[in-house]
Design a protein around this motif. Structure first.
Motif, mmCIF file in Angstrom:
data_model
loop_
_atom_site.group_PDB
_atom_site.id
_atom_site.type_symbol
_atom_site.label_atom_id
_atom_site.label_comp_id
_atom_site.label_asym_id
_atom_site.label_seq_id
_atom_site.Cartn_x
_atom_site.Cartn_y
_atom_site.Cartn_z
ATOM 1 N N GLN A 21 -9.044 -19.172 20.751
ATOM 2 C CA GLN A 21 -9.882 -18.078 21.242
ATOM 3 C C GLN A 21 -9.037 -16.875 21.664
ATOM 4 O OE1 GLN A 21 -12.160 -19.958 24.326
ATOM 5 N NE2 GLN A 21 -13.425 -21.120 22.884
ATOM 6 N N ARG A 22 -7.911 -17.133 22.307
ATOM 7 C CA ARG A 22 -7.018 -16.045 22.725
ATOM 8 C C ARG A 22 -6.472 -15.312 21.514
ATOM 9 N NH1 ARG A 22 -2.126 -17.282 26.771
ATOM 10 N NH2 ARG A 22 -3.437 -16.291 28.320
ATOM 11 N N ARG A 23 -6.121 -16.057 20.473
ATOM 12 C CA ARG A 23 -5.623 -15.462 19.235
ATOM 13 C C ARG A 23 -6.631 -14.491 18.645
ATOM 14 N NH1 ARG A 23 -5.215 -19.623 14.414
ATOM 15 N NH2 ARG A 23 -3.327 -20.336 15.445
ATOM 16 N N ALA A 24 -7.910 -14.848 18.739
ATOM 17 C CA ALA A 24 -8.954 -14.026 18.144
ATOM 18 C C ALA A 24 -9.174 -12.724 18.909
ATOM 19 C CB ALA A 24 -10.260 -14.819 18.068
ATOM 20 N N ARG A 25 -8.782 -12.690 20.179
ATOM 21 C CA ARG A 25 -9.061 -11.504 21.009
ATOM 22 C C ARG A 25 -8.061 -10.377 20.779
ATOM 23 N NH1 ARG A 25 -10.146 -15.478 25.085
ATOM 24 N NH2 ARG A 25 -8.104 -15.108 26.035
ATOM 25 N N ALA A 26 -6.803 -10.708 20.554
ATOM 26 C CA ALA A 26 -5.780 -9.665 20.439
ATOM 27 C C ALA A 26 -4.546 -10.221 19.745
ATOM 28 C CB ALA A 26 -5.395 -9.141 21.826
ATOM 29 N N ARG A 28 -0.928 -11.439 19.176
ATOM 30 C CA ARG A 28 0.011 -12.157 20.033
ATOM 31 C C ARG A 28 1.101 -12.722 19.138
ATOM 32 N NH1 ARG A 28 -0.401 -14.184 25.453
ATOM 33 N NH2 ARG A 28 0.381 -16.304 25.753
ATOM 34 N N GLY A 221 -1.675 -19.457 21.573
ATOM 35 C CA GLY A 221 -2.532 -18.405 21.033
ATOM 36 C C GLY A 221 -1.804 -17.421 20.150
ATOM 37 N N SER A 223 -1.089 -15.291 17.158
ATOM 38 C CA SER A 223 -1.929 -14.802 16.056
ATOM 39 C C SER A 223 -1.121 -14.422 14.833
ATOM 40 C CB SER A 223 -2.754 -13.597 16.520
ATOM 41 O OG SER A 223 -1.906 -12.522 16.878
#
Length: 322
Positions: A21-26, A28, A221, A223
């Motif tokens: 989920q963190r990867r999808a937000r911004a 990284r 996370g 990305s």
């Protein structure tokens, strides 16, 4: 590849879900050297490119030390890596992550996979594997000798087995993308004939690099991963582990290697003169080194002198004008 994800302990499942989920937000990104010696200029360039990609995307850039293989670690190497990055102006976000601090996490994943029959013990010697995998060239594909044998996990003749992932048939795929235009072809390999069953725990008891790296990319996370083209085939093994855990891989960018102009061979940490100390001895300061690294991939003209922050602004300005 298609396989039913294993049933993992609740806390681990939550870590994986939070990371994805963190990867999808911004954006990284991360740089993950091993403290086995001083960084050579190829490592330094990878760090710079990885940092640039993260900053261009307005994202975070993490620093992780892949220090699980303790016999290969060298005293003072960790501090030397941190000093080199600081000297070049490559600041990272958040704490310094060490894989040696996360052994419990990797062991939990390993145990869950073993309990559910996703692993099998392998007693093939390195010599045997070197002999049978010679036709495959530089990338050794395990022929599956131990795959269907009765699982005997204990020591035999004083030697423990390695633990291999029982990969399902199918394709192993990942995407490549770089804002700087520096990446290899996207991955699309056959799991059985081009990758094989990946070792997740070595016969000497050490947790394997592919397991730890895959778990880290997911739980932290990450990305996007920027690294050298020599690791392109290794990516397939890590993507296979991620698929086994039911998670998609990050984006990758495998940039060109820095080779010795005299021999044509890629640089290694054994060549101390190829690192920052050698460049300083040649009279280069921080802006000179940044200019050298950036010019080697065509981001600036040869002989340029600029800080990492100036390079970021220059590249960002060039993208706006393009």
């Amino acid at each position: 590849m298609s396989a039913r994800p294993p049933v993992l302990p609740d806390h681990l499942q939550q870590l994986l879900q939070a990371g994805v989920q963190r990867r999808a937000r911004a954006y990284r990104g991360r740089f993950a050297p091993s403290p086995t010696g001083a960084l050579h200029r190829g490592n330094l360039r990878t760090a710079l490119l990885s940092w640039l990609e993260a900053r261009l995307a307005g994202g975070e850039w993490l620093l992780r030390l892949d220090d699980l293989d303790t016999p290969r670690n060298r005293p003072g190497a960790e501090e030397g890596i941190l000093q080199d990055l600081r000297w070049l102006g490559l600041s990272w976000d958040g704490p310094l992550w060490r894989q040696s601090d996360r052994r419990g996490l990797y062991a939990t994943v390993l145990s869950a996979l073993r309990r559910q029959g996703r692993l099998y013990p392998c007693r093939c010697s390195r010599r045997l594997l070197a002999d049978v995998s010679a036709p495959h060239g530089a990338w050794a594909v395990y022929p599956g000798f131990c795959r269907d044998r009765p699982p005997r996990w204990g020591p035999e003749q004083g030697r423990l087995p390695s633990w291999r992932l029982r990969s399902p048939p199918g394709r192993i795929r990942w995407s490549e993308h770089s804002a700087l235009g520096l990446c290899s072809a996207a991955g699309d390999l056959d799991a059985a004939s081009q990758v094989g069953d990946v070792v997740l725990r070595r016969a000497d008891g050490f947790l394997a690099y592919h397991l730890a790296t895959a778990v880290d990319e997911l739980t932290l996370g990450i990305s996007a991963v920027v690294r050298g083209a020599d690791l392109w085939r290794s990516t397939a093994a890590q993507v296979a582990v991620m698929a086994e855990l039911g998670a998609p891989p990050p984006l990758y960018a495998h940039g060109p290697l820095w080779c010795d102009p005299a021999t044509g061979q890629r640089l290694s940490k054994r060549e101390g003169s190829a690192g920052l100390a050698g460049l300083r001895e040649q009279g280069l300061d921080g802006p000179g080194v940044i200019g050298l690294l950036a010019a080697s991939v065509g981001l600036v003209p040869p002989g340029s002198r600029l800080s990492a922050a100036d390079l970021l602004q220059q590249v960002r300005g060039g993208r706006r004008e393009a």
